[in-house]
Design a protein around this motif. Structure first.
Motif, PDB file in Angstrom:
ATOM      1  N   ASN A 178       4.854   4.616  10.109  1.00 11.06           N
ATOM      2  CA  ASN A 178       5.515   3.030   9.999  1.00 11.06           C
ATOM      3  C   ASN A 178       5.431   3.011   8.536  1.00 11.06           C
ATOM      4  OD1 ASN A 178       5.445   2.308  12.664  1.00 11.06           O
ATOM      5  ND2 ASN A 178       3.196   1.909  12.637  1.00 11.06           N
ATOM      6  N   ALA A 179       6.765   2.396   8.139  1.00 11.01           N
ATOM      7  CA  ALA A 179       6.946   2.276   6.584  1.00 11.01           C
ATOM      8  C   ALA A 179       7.478   1.074   6.149  1.00 11.01           C
ATOM      9  CB  ALA A 179       7.861   3.321   6.063  1.00 11.01           C
ATOM     10  N   THR A 180       6.855   0.277   5.239  1.00  9.58           N
ATOM     11  CA  THR A 180       7.216  -1.064   4.798  1.00  9.58           C
ATOM     12  C   THR A 180       7.570  -0.779   2.986  1.00  9.58           C
ATOM     13  OG1 THR A 180       6.088  -2.113   6.252  1.00  9.58           O
ATOM     14  CG2 THR A 180       6.519  -3.449   4.350  1.00  9.58           C
ATOM     15  N   ILE A 181       8.559  -1.403   2.533  1.00  7.95           N
ATOM     16  CA  ILE A 181       8.708  -1.400   1.200  1.00  7.95           C
ATOM     17  C   ILE A 181       8.415  -2.714   0.746  1.00  7.95           C
ATOM     18  CG2 ILE A 181      10.530  -1.387  -0.908  1.00  7.95           C
ATOM     19  CD1 ILE A 181      11.684   0.830   0.532  1.00  7.95           C
ATOM     20  N   ILE A 182       7.435  -2.766  -0.170  1.00  4.49           N
ATOM     21  CA  ILE A 182       7.082  -4.201  -0.936  1.00  4.49           C
ATOM     22  C   ILE A 182       7.996  -4.436  -2.031  1.00  4.49           C
ATOM     23  CG2 ILE A 182       5.107  -5.381  -1.783  1.00  4.49           C
ATOM     24  CD1 ILE A 182       3.361  -3.126  -0.744  1.00  4.49           C
ATOM     25  N   GLU A 183       9.014  -5.286  -1.721  1.00  8.41           N
ATOM     26  CA  GLU A 183      10.275  -5.332  -2.590  1.00  8.41           C
ATOM     27  C   GLU A 183       9.840  -5.784  -4.227  1.00  8.41           C
ATOM     28  OE1 GLU A 183      13.334  -7.361  -0.079  1.00  8.41           O
ATOM     29  OE2 GLU A 183      14.741  -7.270  -1.836  1.00  8.41           O
ATOM     30  N   ASP A 184       9.102  -6.725  -3.859  1.00  9.57           N
ATOM     31  CA  ASP A 184       8.739  -7.546  -5.354  1.00  9.57           C
ATOM     32  C   ASP A 184       7.712  -6.443  -6.244  1.00  9.57           C
ATOM     33  OD1 ASP A 184       6.947  -8.104  -3.488  1.00  9.57           O
ATOM     34  OD2 ASP A 184       6.167  -9.602  -4.744  1.00  9.57           O
ATOM     35  N   ALA A 185       7.518  -5.670  -5.578  1.00  7.76           N
ATOM     36  CA  ALA A 185       6.527  -4.238  -6.358  1.00  7.76           C
ATOM     37  C   ALA A 185       7.657  -3.246  -6.826  1.00  7.76           C
ATOM     38  CB  ALA A 185       5.351  -4.218  -5.687  1.00  7.76           C
TER      39      ALA A 185
END
Ligand code: VGL
Ligand code: ZN
Length: 206
Positions: free
Chosen positions: A168-175
């Motif tokens: 499962n992959a999540t991008i932490i956009e503000d980082a």
């Protein structure tokens, strides 16, 4: 965060920060947030873009070509970049402001002269593995949270390949910060959505 989650910090290196050889606008702004986020994860992996001086992705190694042009290589189209992240040079070091003492692995990528590697899992020939998938799997990791530089290149390719390897992959956009070359940021988000990569912002994480 559960033990099955890991944070991947992509290419937070001086050459990708203002003043560096391939500066990503605002690249250094994410350092304090990344340090803070890392405290929530038991497993943290850092990556370093790490090229030999004669690397195929450098415009300087193709007479008559300029940075940000394109060439065709046996594995497909390749953007030509300014010379950056030359192995062992100061610009290729980890950003001096990074303080993640419990980070347990560092993946160096792009060190084969004839192949680029935006992804921390698979080189651009789409065949040569870095071994990161095995490292994470053997630690029982199933969920990846990805941040760093540049969102539209190395972060995006790493997240897409994470899905390909079954995480499962999540991008932490503000980082993250992006280069945004010829619409590359919008194109990356379209590919990421298709691959099932989720965007999140850091307040949603804890
Ligand atoms: C990267 C271009 C060339 C990145 C690395 O870290 O996004 N971009 N090499
Ligand atoms: Zn590179």
């Amino acid at each position: 965060m559960q033990k099955t989650a890991a944070l991947i910090v992509v290419d937070l290196q001086p050459d990708f920060c203002p003043g560096g050889a391939l500066a990503v606008p605002g690249g250094d702004e994410i350092v304090p947030l990344v340090n803070k986020l890392a405290q929530n994860f038991e497993t943290v992996v850092l990556t370093q873009d790490w090229h030999p001086a004669d690397h195929v992705s450098f415009a300087a190694n193709h007479p008559g070509q300029a940075p940000f042009g394109m060439i065709d290589l046996p594995y497909g189209p390749q953007v030509l970049w300014p010379t950056h992240c030359v192995m062992e040079s100061p610009g290729a070091a980890l950003h001096p402001g990074l303080h993640i003492p419990h980070a347990s692995a560092i993946i160096r990528k792009g060190s084969h002269r004839n192949v680029d590697s935006y992804s921390a899992f698979l080189e651009a020939d789409r065949a040569t593995r870095t071994g990161l998938d095995g490292y994470l799997t053997s630690r029982g990791v199933t969920d990846l949270y990805i941040c760093g530089l540049a969102l539209d290149f190395c972060v995006a390719w790493t997240a897409e390949d994470a899905r390909g390897f079954g995480f499962n992959a999540t991008i932490i956009e503000d980082a993250c910060r992006a280069i945004d070359l010829n619409g590359s940021l919008a194109a990356a988000w379209a590919r990421l959505a298709k691959a099932g990569v989720k965007p999140i912002t850091s307040p949603g994480l804890t």
